[in-house]
Scaffold this active site. Structure first.
Site, PDB file in Angstrom:
ATOM      1  CB  ALA A 176      -0.849  -0.039   1.240  1.00 48.28           C
ATOM      2  CG  HIS A 177      -1.447   4.840   0.754  1.00 53.16           C
ATOM      3  ND1 HIS A 177      -2.376   5.898   0.815  1.00 53.16           N
ATOM      4  CD2 HIS A 177      -1.677   3.882   1.581  1.00 53.16           C
ATOM      5  CE1 HIS A 177      -3.183   5.525   1.641  1.00 53.16           C
ATOM      6  NE2 HIS A 177      -2.807   4.333   2.206  1.00 53.16           N
TER       7      HIS A 177
END
Lengths: 344, 344, 344
Positions: A240-241
């Site tokens: 994820a980010h």
């Protein structure tokens, strides 16, 4: 090509046990070995096959002592798996490398393409993007605007790189990978609708990183999602980010890592593990398969198991008793009965 | 562009604490904030950084009270995360939007293309398909026959839409998504062979839906697999045939949902959760990460955990004792010993 | 087209209960059935709908006995699901099949293309690759060099096949699949760097195999990763190097299988299951959803559950007590208290 046991032992710094003139022409698995092939034994689970295989030469660890006679010629080395890998590399180098730029590819006028690059059919390279020397872009790969791809890197078929992402030197990205899609960031409004939080950061992949097919690495909200040099990542992984994967950390297939979690060096995340967001995981941490980590791990070189995960040794103790829970219940039943009898 | 704290506070309906003339030119993360940047504090895990960050302006929740002096200028707002998201949106709007139709794209003669559409290289649009106004199809996207894509929708690189599927307005579909592949429907014959059950339904995605990279949503056997408006779905999610995802329901990465299961509104499915087929899940249900749901959930707004999942609170109690199972066993051992001693 | 209950019953070897002249023109789900449609009842969970549906004809299992009057005409057959699947097949055959070779496709000069093949836009077929008769390659599919694709096989949009892989006859591969990427094989060096082990084997997919969207099947290190005939594999599955999937084995979505593990025939792996490497799993084994298997399974036709998995029945017993662990602890507390009281 024909090689003798003697020649191979010299190349691998190994010692021949048996006939040094034994000849082989190809490589095989130990359980399928045929005359004229070379194989290896590294995983003890396969030891039984060394007494049966028809392979002519077998590479083994130097501490291997056979329990009975082995017809093949042995080559003893420090690390049989690494030595065999070296031979596989030599074998693979005999195969040709793709080259040339297909006229069916689209390269934006402002893009910069290095020397000795391979660009396959239907590749699309965006504006201001830079492709390094000796790099290969297999068919259908799509690279956005303002990206930078290093030297001697391979992007297999249909890799997708969003705008502004950076890939280092000597990386291998397998088919179907998505680098730089938006992180999963939404702010819930009072009316329960989600409002998208724009993701204006990017992804940085350092040198010597290997990533498996259909894996996704999201761009950062701000700043960068970073994969440090030497990391190896398997297929269908979700990163994820704003995550950071440390140097030489290994991530097995189908692992999922939530936003902003940071891993140290030399960690091993087994298959299908999961990680909550905003965690810090210490160097050398090992997480066993299917485990889920919800807290920071501060001590280095520890092993965790379970969902939620705790110390591997403790999990294993608990799980042994979990398997026998009905026995424990029976013992409690009996205790209650006895106590009742006693107090009559 | 340069903005002052005063200008930003006015735009966000916030209150300045500190020097209203403080200037910033870009955005940063609180732990990496530099002079001249604006950042925010929403997650309490990051509170420590507010006393260290070099950022010049920090957006905070209106109930935030610092424990010591903060050198930065604060802007107090109702919801710091949403306010920051608003600024990110403004920032992103300053970037250009892609436009034009590539002559390397293939558009079937019978397809209908709206106004102000972007169609990138190697896009393929099938027969009788309709693409709405202001919609963007990034390179390599493939849309089958008889599809309908709404207005102001973005399909990033290499999205695959099978025949007859429908996508609403203002949706975002990330790279590598597959919409409308056959559901996993097979009837086992007496000879153990599987006979495929044709999947003649479709997928309907309503307005304002956001879907992550490499996610798969299968077409219905009959009727439609439906994603209701406002739903947000992360990367690598599997949604089987005839599933229905309710309005504003959030589905985190690597979740898998079996056939015909239906979710109400405003549910939250954390990462790597799994769902058996033919279930009904009530509005507002929350499922914690890696949990597996095998039964209907009828009561609204409950939380479930475990595999198989049961009430979150009960799971947590059980799990605490699971972690200490060897202690419990020791206590049973001791009880048995004492009782034995007592009855001597 | 209009059909009567009588006509359909004859086609399916069924028996009409009710008016044999009842007419239908299309198919429906039982919970959405409208007048003039035919539906079916196979899953007992849907029995309630048979008393409410507006469908005109319902196919049921021959042992189905209604509890109250049903307005629709019934057709009783041996296996309602299979019978309905047969009708779906007939329905689907009335739809046309794609044909022709797009001039936007790239076919290497040395490739061999069979008769009556469909090749869509932007397909890329590599050197020396052979495509069988009646095979369909949907847009964007990429096939490497020296591959062999059988007859009557369908590769949907954007399937990626690496060099030297072999796909059988009558297979269906859905969009985004990656066949033949490198196995995740690395040898760790003393300096903690990983050295890649070249993967010089391939993937062999036998006849009548069905594979779901975005699934990955890695090539073997040596020899072949093999999917045996009749196997069915769902979306987003990870199959590592040198794995073997047995005949008619079913693999549900998001399952992950580590290297060199071998499955017998007729196994069922439910969704999100995981398997360690180098295992042998006996014929007819069933693994329940989210379970993780770490050991060989030698006895045929058994069911396993848990992570790590053990016998399903034993797991269920243990899990019932796990759910009540706090009760058990209370009983132990009470026992201790009573014993204390007794010995005062």
């Amino acid at each position: 090509m024909i090689f003798t046991a003697q020649q191979i032992a010299e190349a691998l710094n190994g010692v021949v046990e048996g006939d040094p003139s034994t000849e082989v022409t190809s490589l095989s698995k130990i359980e399928e070995g045929k005359k004229g092939t070379l194989t290896f034994l590294a995983n003890p689970k396969y030891t039984q096959y060394i007494y049966q295989t028809q392979a002519s030469i077998i590479i083994v660890n130097e501490d291997f002592t056979p329990e009975k006679k082995i017809p093949a010629t042995l080559i003893k080395v420090k690390d049989a798996y690494s030595a065999f890998a070296q031979l596989l590399e030599l074998y693979q180098q005999t195969k040709g490398k793709r080259s040339g730029i297909s006229d069916r590819a689209y390269i934006a006028p402002s893009a910069t393409i290095g020397k000795d690059v391979y660009i396959g059919e239907f590749v699309s390279v965006g504006e201001n993007t830079i492709i390094g020397d000796n790099t290969s872009l297999f068919p259908h790969t799509t690279i956005g605007n303002n990206c930078r791809i290093g030297n001697s890197t391979t992007l297999f078929a249909d890799v997708k790189i969003y705008d502004e992402c950076i890939i280092g030197n000597e990386c291998t990205l397998h088919a179907g990978i998505v680098i730089g899609a938006d992180g999963f960031g939404f702010a819930q409004q009072q009316d329960k609708n989600y409002r998208k939080v724009p993701q204006i950061g990017n992804v940085i992949i350092e040198d010597n990183v290997d990533i498996g097919a259909n894996t996704c690495i999201d761009r950062a909200t701000l700043g960068s999602t970073i994969i440090r040099k030497g990391a190896i990542i398997d297929n269908l992984v979700q990163i994820a980010h704003n995550v950071e994967i440390g140097e030489n950390t290994a991530v097995a297939a189908q692992t999922g890592i939530s936003g902003s979690t940071k891993f140290g060096k030399n960690c091993i995340l087994a298959g299908q593990t999961g990680f909550a967001g905003h965690l810090n995981i210490a160097n050398g941490t090992i997480i066993t398969a299917q485990s889920g980590v919800g807290r920071n791990i501060k001590e280095e070189n520890t092993i965790y198991e379970g969902s939620p995960a705790f110390r591997h040794k403790d999990f294993q103790k608990s799980y042994i008793y979990f398997r026998r829970l009905s026995e424990l219940v029976k013992r409690i039943d009996e205790l209650e009965q006895k106590l009742k009898d006693n107090t009559k």
